[in-house]
Write a protein that holds these residues in place. Structure first.
Motif, mmCIF file in Angstrom:
data_model
loop_
_atom_site.group_PDB
_atom_site.id
_atom_site.type_symbol
_atom_site.label_atom_id
_atom_site.label_comp_id
_atom_site.label_asym_id
_atom_site.label_seq_id
_atom_site.Cartn_x
_atom_site.Cartn_y
_atom_site.Cartn_z
ATOM 1 N N ASP A 81 46.152 52.587 27.871
ATOM 2 C CA ASP A 81 45.582 51.237 27.928
ATOM 3 C C ASP A 81 45.569 50.749 29.366
ATOM 4 O O ASP A 81 46.554 50.891 30.087
ATOM 5 N N GLU A 82 44.477 50.139 29.770
ATOM 6 C CA GLU A 82 44.310 49.740 31.166
ATOM 7 C C GLU A 82 44.872 48.345 31.412
ATOM 8 O O GLU A 82 44.745 47.451 30.584
ATOM 9 N N VAL A 83 45.526 48.183 32.559
ATOM 10 C CA VAL A 83 45.962 46.879 33.007
ATOM 11 C C VAL A 83 45.354 46.651 34.392
ATOM 12 O O VAL A 83 45.423 47.519 35.260
ATOM 13 N N VAL A 84 44.735 45.492 34.572
ATOM 14 C CA VAL A 84 44.002 45.193 35.808
ATOM 15 C C VAL A 84 44.768 44.138 36.605
ATOM 16 O O VAL A 84 45.063 43.051 36.097
ATOM 17 N N ILE A 85 45.083 44.477 37.847
ATOM 18 C CA ILE A 85 45.794 43.556 38.733
ATOM 19 C C ILE A 85 44.910 43.222 39.929
ATOM 20 O O ILE A 85 44.371 44.118 40.586
ATOM 21 N N ALA A 86 44.745 41.934 40.197
ATOM 22 C CA ALA A 86 44.000 41.489 41.377
ATOM 23 C C ALA A 86 44.969 41.344 42.535
ATOM 24 O O ALA A 86 45.916 40.549 42.463
ATOM 25 N N LEU A 87 44.761 42.142 43.582
ATOM 26 C CA LEU A 87 45.597 42.068 44.781
ATOM 27 C C LEU A 87 44.857 41.215 45.808
ATOM 28 O O LEU A 87 43.815 41.609 46.316
ATOM 29 N N VAL A 88 45.408 40.032 46.084
ATOM 30 C CA VAL A 88 44.756 39.079 46.985
ATOM 31 C C VAL A 88 45.411 39.185 48.359
ATOM 32 O O VAL A 88 46.546 38.755 48.563
ATOM 33 N N GLY A 89 44.689 39.787 49.304
ATOM 34 C CA GLY A 89 45.236 39.975 50.639
ATOM 35 C C GLY A 89 44.156 39.882 51.695
ATOM 36 O O GLY A 89 42.999 39.563 51.397
ATOM 37 N N LYS A 90 44.532 40.173 52.942
ATOM 38 C CA LYS A 90 43.534 40.107 54.013
ATOM 39 C C LYS A 90 43.306 41.451 54.697
ATOM 40 O O LYS A 90 42.507 41.544 55.623
#
Length: 607
Positions: free
Chosen positions: A321-330
């Motif tokens: 099962d897929e888990v999606v994480i948004a990595l907010v960086g520069k």
């Protein structure tokens, strides 16, 4: 009398042989054709195989640049700066060594040209060379050899015994002018420690042109020829290629590079880096090293180690099962800038039986200015953020992208989206809460702006004017101040933890009472009870931020607790998991320092 003398001499000889076999063994890993060929992973994988057979292994990374360490590098220049327990800021390859080998290294395990020259110049200033002309040979080369011998014998972790084997990775590519002094040093070193204790592994690229897809061996031939010209002959050649090499290509390399065919190993691209040790094992690398270095077989070792490693690979390659994480960086244009963060996420996802998908969201694309200047980019960034299962805001420096990070955190807080903030991520979470909950509209960090409400301030011991030696670095203890904490449960209900830090700024203590009254709880604090280390938000599925960098000590078989919590929460399973933790009885031998996640209960059965 003659018989007694003969027996005495035989005893001495036999003692000498035993000492030779138990001498420190060195494996030098060099690279050819191009840099970034994967020497770090190969070195780590060789170490993994040796550890699986019971040997104590340490590693040294040599970086030929003149910088003293990696502390002042831009992530775009050299990737992530990895921090060690002793505060050493080093090359990211040392992170690979620690993760694969399960050991704790020291700042001296990273050698740079700058360190060597600084060491020699300091000796010259003290008069240690008695007025002699200081030269690359012998003074620089001797310093390199002495450094390697000294560091190789430093014990790792709490093991007081010396390592059996030291793996040395020479950064860059054979032929680089900046690495010549190191190559010459190891040419001499092989005679200093004797050939039976020194082995050279050469990692080279075998390209495949799209037009023919034929494996071209000529670059490797030239690379080995150049290495041999400097006085080092490879004992083992590992060929990196897109697809497996045919036997004819291996035979050609064997013939022209004067290495036995069985000692030419193809390492094609793989789905997961965890498979590399198994490929080397299948190619009898341990048998080769055992013979080449006269290794004495170990009997008292954990023979289940490789079984656990194979299980890890199977889980990583299985369709889950897929888990999606948004990595907010520069620094999202270069994955290596967040190498440890990505690996920690992956370790946690594998533990939770999830397939990880990371979406890189550039923080500036979330800002209002972008909406005005480039609405397409703005809407795409918010679409990627809003459709993710969880949000991660990692560490960083500088004001660029901070407003975007704050906006992402506000969205995660108000929409009950699982959130994890690391270092600057914690500071941004504090700023966001101060602005939108405490209604301090000008709230900010002293790092970025001077305002009336500086909720994040510079640490008192930070000496301004310098970029090095001014941060709070390395392993520090964090104490939990309450039992009502998700993070404490994730760590196994221990009273304190040890994690690694890298920061100059901290939460302003004078606002703590206001924050906590409004629902932001600081559940973990420093030894002196002054610095805020862990925050959690009340009435939120998972809103956690930490001042330290838990990714630095995450391991494939022992994931980091805060990252594990993010993955569980993003998968919708955290509440169920914590219920099992609450019911479990702590083990009396649970360690209090740096415990693994859920150290007193096996949660694989609850996945």
């Amino acid at each position: 009398m003659i018989l007694k003398v003969a027996l005495f001499l035989e005893e001495i000889v036999s003692s000498f042989v035993i000492n030779t076999n138990t001498a420190m063994k060195y494996i030098l890993v060099t690279g050819g054709v191009i840099s970034g060929i994967g020497k770090g992973i190969i070195s780590s994988s060789i170490g993994t195989i040796l550890i699986s057979h019971g040997f104590r292994v340490t590693s040294i990374k040599i970086d030929p640049y003149i910088n003293i360490d990696a502390g002042t590098f831009s992530p775009y220049e050299h990737g992530e700066v990895f921090v060690l327990d002793d505060g050493g800021e080093v090359d990211l390859d040392l992170g690979n060594y620690e993760r694969f080998l399960g050991i704790t290294l020291h700042r001296d395990n990273n050698i740079t040209t700058g360190k060597i020259y600084q060491y020699v110049i300091e000796k010259e200033r003290r008069g240690d060379y008695l007025g002699k002309t200081v030269q690359v040979v012998p003074h620089i080369t001797d310093a390199i050899q002495e450094w390697v011998e000294r560091v190789a014998r430093i014990s790792v972790d709490n093991d007081t015994a010396e390592p059996d084997i030291c793996i040395i990775e020479l950064g860059g590519t054979i032929g680089d002018i900046e690495s010549m002094s190191f190559v010459e040093a190891f040419r001499q070193f092989q005679f200093r420690v004797k050939r039976e204790n020194f082995c050279v592994v050469h990692v080279s690229l075998v390209p495949q042109p799209n037009s023919t897809e034929e494996h071209k061996t000529k670059p490797t031939q030239h690379s080995v020829k150049e290495l041999r010209g400097y006085g080092l002959s490879p004992d083992l050649i590992i060929c990196r290629s897109t697809t497996p090499m045919p036997l004819s290509a291996k035979e050609k390399i064997s013939m022209f590079c004067q290495v036995e065919k069985d000692h030419v190993i193809c390492m094609p691209d793989v789905k997961t880096l965890y498979r590399v040790p198994l490929i080397l094992e299948e190619n009898s690398v341990f048998d080769f090293l055992s013979t080449r270095l006269s290794l004495t077989e170990k009997t008292n070792y954990d023979q289940s180690f490789m079984i656990k490693w194979r299980d890890l690979i199977e889980r990583s390659e299985r369709h889950l099962d897929e888990v999606v994480i948004a990595l907010v960086g520069k620094y999202t244009a270069l994955e290596d800038a967040y190498a440890s963060v990505l690996k920690a996420l992956n370790h946690a996802a594998l533990f939770c039986h999830r397939k990880l998908k990371v979406r890189f969201v550039h923080a500036t694309d979330l800002e209002a200015n972008t909406k005005k200047d480039d609405p397409v980019k703005f809407h795409e960034a918010w679409q990627n953020l809003c459709s993710a299962h969880g949000v991660l805001v990692p560490g960083g420096f500088g004001s660029r992208g901070v407003e975007g990070k704050i906006a992402a955190i506000e969205w995660a807080r108000t929409k009950s989206k699982p959130f994890l903030g690391i270092c600057l991520g914690l500071q941004c979470a504090v700023i966001e809460f101060a602005r939108h909950v405490l209604q301090y509209k000008d709230a900010h960090s002293a790092e970025f702006d001077k305002t009336e409400h500086e909720v994040v301030i510079e640490m008192p011991e930070h000496n301004t004017g310098y970029l090095i030696g001014t941060m709070r670095l390395g392993r520090r203890t964090t104490h939990f101040v309450t039992d009502d904490s998700i993070v404490k449960k994730l760590y196994g209900n221990v009273d304190s933890i040890d994690e690694r830090h890298r920061h100059r700024y901290e939460v302003n203590p004078k606002y703590i009472e206001e924050f906590e009254k409004a629902g932001m709880k600081f559940v973990g604090k420093s030894d002196d009870n002054e610095r805020m280390e862990i925050l959690e938000l009340e009435n939120h599925p998972y809103f956690v931020a930490v001042q330290y960098h838990p990714e630095y000590i995450s391991r494939p078989l022992k994931p980091s607790a805060p990252y594990l919590g993010l993955i569980w929460a993003a998968s919708g399973e955290l509440k169920n998991v914590l219920t099992h933790v609450d019911k479990a009885e702590p083990s009396p031998d649970t360690p209090l320092k740096s415990p693994g996640p859920f150290s007193h209960v096996n949660l694989f059965r609850h996945a």
